[in-house]
Design a protein around this motif. Structure first.
Motif: not given
Length: 204
Positions: A85-113
């Motif tokens: 549903t639109p509501e489920e998709r919006a919820e998943c996109r919100m949390w995917t964005r949060r995980v990607d920006l706030n956890i995955a990206e700094p974790l990845a670059n912490g390792y790369r650097f």
């Protein structure tokens, strides 16, 4: 379609997403250690030289894991891994964005650097001085997410397993292997991680 696959958490996210949905696509492995992802053939698929990439039936290419998974969800809507549903998709996109920006990206670059500096310094711009701070940010945001999941949720979006869980699982599992282990005091995330680890798709 064809999936250009490789080692690393990002291709694993797509493979795990596909496994959850029962999607079979031919795969071709790109050797990251040899730098094949920086060669002309792959740069035509993705000018960033990153993995994975999805070749469409029309001959065009998609890169970026969220775009690939969104496309696959639209082509194969059931079972819904983003939402039915639109509501489920919006919820998943919100949390995917949060995980990607706030956890995955700094974790990845912490390792790369940090630990992987010698490998990446000839391939991408690096900031070695930023590595400790980036690792701290990822750990802090995991702690924040642990508190958000104190309400008894089985998964990030409640009782349904989604792309957000797949993304977080693959990056936390990667962190466990590269010097950023999951702090066991995050009891809700530890329980969630073990719950996801029992799913057959983690072996994809």
């Amino acid at each position: 379609m064809k999936l250009y696959d490789s080692i690393g958490p990002n291709p694993r996210i797509v493979r795990m997403f596909m496994a959850e949905k029962g999607i079979e696509i031919p795969k071709e492995t790109v050797d990251l250690r040899k730098g094949e992802n920086r060669e002309e053939a792959h740069l035509k698929r993705n000018p960033h030289g990153q993995m994975p990439a999805l070749e469409l039936d029309c001959g065009n290419y998609l890169s970026e894991i969220t775009a690939i998974c969104e496309y696959l969800e639209e082509k194969h809507p059931s079972p819904a891994m983003i939402g039915a549903t639109p509501e489920e998709r919006a919820e998943c996109r919100m949390w995917t964005r949060r995980v990607d920006l706030n956890i995955a990206e700094p974790l990845a670059n912490g390792y790369r650097f940090g630990e992987a500096l010698k490998f990446f310094e000839k391939r991408i711009p690096v900031a070695p001085e930023a590595s400790p701070g980036l690792k701290m940010i990822a750990a802090n945001r995991i702690k924040w997410l642990n508190e958000q999941m104190a309400d008894g949720r089985d998964y990030i979006c409640g009782q349904r397993f989604t792309l957000a869980d797949t993304l977080l699982y693959c990056w936390i599992d990667f962190g466990n292997q590269v010097g950023q282990p999951l702090d066991q005091s995050n009891a809700n995330i530890v329980a969630w991680f073990n719950r996801v680890a029992a799913r057959p798709s983690v072996r994809a």
